[in-house]
Scaffold this active site. Sequence first.
Site, PDB file in Angstrom:
ATOM      1  N   LYS A 191       3.501   2.660  -6.192  1.00 46.50           N
ATOM      2  CA  LYS A 191       3.600   1.494  -7.073  1.00 46.50           C
ATOM      3  C   LYS A 191       3.719   1.946  -8.526  1.00 46.50           C
ATOM      4  O   LYS A 191       3.251   3.026  -8.873  1.00 46.50           O
ATOM      5  CB  LYS A 191       2.324   0.648  -6.954  1.00 46.50           C
ATOM      6  CG  LYS A 191       2.171  -0.105  -5.656  1.00 46.50           C
ATOM      7  CD  LYS A 191       0.875  -0.912  -5.645  1.00 46.50           C
ATOM      8  CE  LYS A 191       0.696  -1.674  -4.353  1.00 46.50           C
ATOM      9  NZ  LYS A 191       1.678  -2.746  -4.140  1.00 46.50           N
ATOM     10  N   ARG A 241       0.569  -4.741   6.929  1.00 44.11           N
ATOM     11  CA  ARG A 241       1.034  -5.204   8.240  1.00 44.11           C
ATOM     12  C   ARG A 241       0.907  -4.107   9.296  1.00 44.11           C
ATOM     13  O   ARG A 241       0.760  -4.396  10.480  1.00 44.11           O
ATOM     14  CB  ARG A 241       2.470  -5.742   8.136  1.00 44.11           C
ATOM     15  CG  ARG A 241       3.485  -4.724   7.742  1.00 44.11           C
ATOM     16  CD  ARG A 241       4.768  -5.348   7.204  1.00 44.11           C
ATOM     17  NE  ARG A 241       4.633  -5.764   5.812  1.00 44.11           N
ATOM     18  CZ  ARG A 241       5.597  -6.368   5.120  1.00 44.11           C
ATOM     19  NH1 ARG A 241       6.752  -6.651   5.689  1.00 44.11           N
ATOM     20  NH2 ARG A 241       5.396  -6.703   3.860  1.00 44.11           N
TER      21      ARG A 241
END
Length: 514
Positions: free
Chosen positions: A279, A353
């Site tokens: 990020k 996920r």
Amino acid sequence: MEIKVQAGDISQHPARAIVVNLFEGVKRPGGATGAVDKALGGAISQLIADGEIKGKLNELTLIHTLGRLPSPRVLVAGLGKQADFRLDRVRDITATALRYLRRVGARSVATVVHGAGVGGLEPQRCAQAIAEGAVMGLYRFTRHKKKNENEREIDELTLVEFERAKLAALRRGVAAGRILAEAANRARDMANEPANYLTPAIMAEQAQAVAQEVGLECAILEREQMQELGMGALLGVAQGSTQPPKLIVLRYHGDQRRKATLGLLGKGITFDSGGISIKPSAGMQAMKGDMSGGAAVIAAMWAIGRLKPRINVTAVVPATENMPSGSATKPGDVLRSMSGKTIEVVNTDAEGRLILADAIDYAKSQGLSPIVDVATLTGAMVVAIGKAATGCMANSQELCQKVIAAGEAAGEKFWQFPLYDEYKEHIKSDVADIKNVGRRGEGGAITAALFLADFVADTPWVHLDMASTDNVDKDKGAWVKGATGIPTRTLVNLVLALAKEKAPARARRRGRAG
Ligand code: BES
Ligand code: ZN
Ligand code: ZN
């Protein structure tokens, strides 16, 4: 802070401050506010006549009583328009008023039960909202700061009610509100905690402490057990970090009549750097909160253990860091999940996920149904809905509706997104059974949910993407800058509501249904 309920006339209460209220547009206050006005020689009416008190929502007016009342201060809290009045406002105005009085230095406060008079709301629910507003609104996260001698506390809050007949209901409301709000504050403590203080191992220890405190079963699965179970997706995320992953399992058995056990799953990424798909550094510190879903689930289990509803609930929280390193999963790698399905990892930052896929299969292997998962899953959710609501998606409309209703009672908003088949195309992989990202800028929160849905299959399920609500950047009603504790209270409300539903027919014939 002690919270008490007393019968009597609030104008005669000796607390360091008393709180009364006013709807917008009221010229002559009645009820408790009227009694205080009278005792003050009409000071409140005068302020209204002068246009200084309007009763607008969140308007606070402090009046020094200068010996005319046993209490040195009266705070008049504006409730806004009576037509717009709801329970949320009771919770929020309580929080706002008490933060103000704490700043002023009032150590004890007496309050009227907002909403239970002219407001026309159920007294028990008003008292619950007041306790929630007080306990959540006065929350502070100070454990890493040196003690500030100027920082004061409110030690005592008293709800004062004129009608004795209401007292029992008010006490029940306060007791419930306390537990729910303390649970939310526990979730906030975990989410606010820096990632160097809240590693997966420490999160697991905290879950064990919760289990000890309220009498739950707790199991912590280690890396070796994850390997035996074939949890390649969870392990694939964990392999970049030097912190060992933990799969936290908490079990509450409240109903011997039914086998059915609700599964509460929470994303427990104690720090999300993005991994190799790292990020940008600006704002990355907020990713210490990427275990907010797991925190909410653990905190909800604490409240469930205390409230003891007739239902079985198991919490599953996969906890790990998501870090880049020489051993980290790389974009393009293929992982084999516990279900046997293979996953192409196109972006290592879509790690939530992955760990939830294995948690879902573990939950199914334990026979958990229905399943509710909670996760700070996608930045796309923030783009889609802003910060006012948590997104929900489901394969069971009935269960989704129940979550939304449970949220309404908690003052936590949920908005449903569709899981149309069209989006499934986006997560087809050329090299594996499924891939972990959809198309840039096209319903990313939905494709993330559809990825989970693939693992959930036929089990009734609701997914809560709380990336939009895990954190607030300023104090607002019961929420204080930082972690919100959402959706802890919604989960507890949901569990209480499910527990109240009819037991299966067989048990009912035996006449044991609750
Ligand atoms: N933890 C983040 C999602 C997030 C973003 C939570 C902002 C709270 C605030 C998640 O793991 C993530 O990084 N998701 C990616 C997915 C993308 C790579 C498909 C995202 O949203 O950018
Ligand atoms: Zn991520
Ligand atoms: Zn994440």
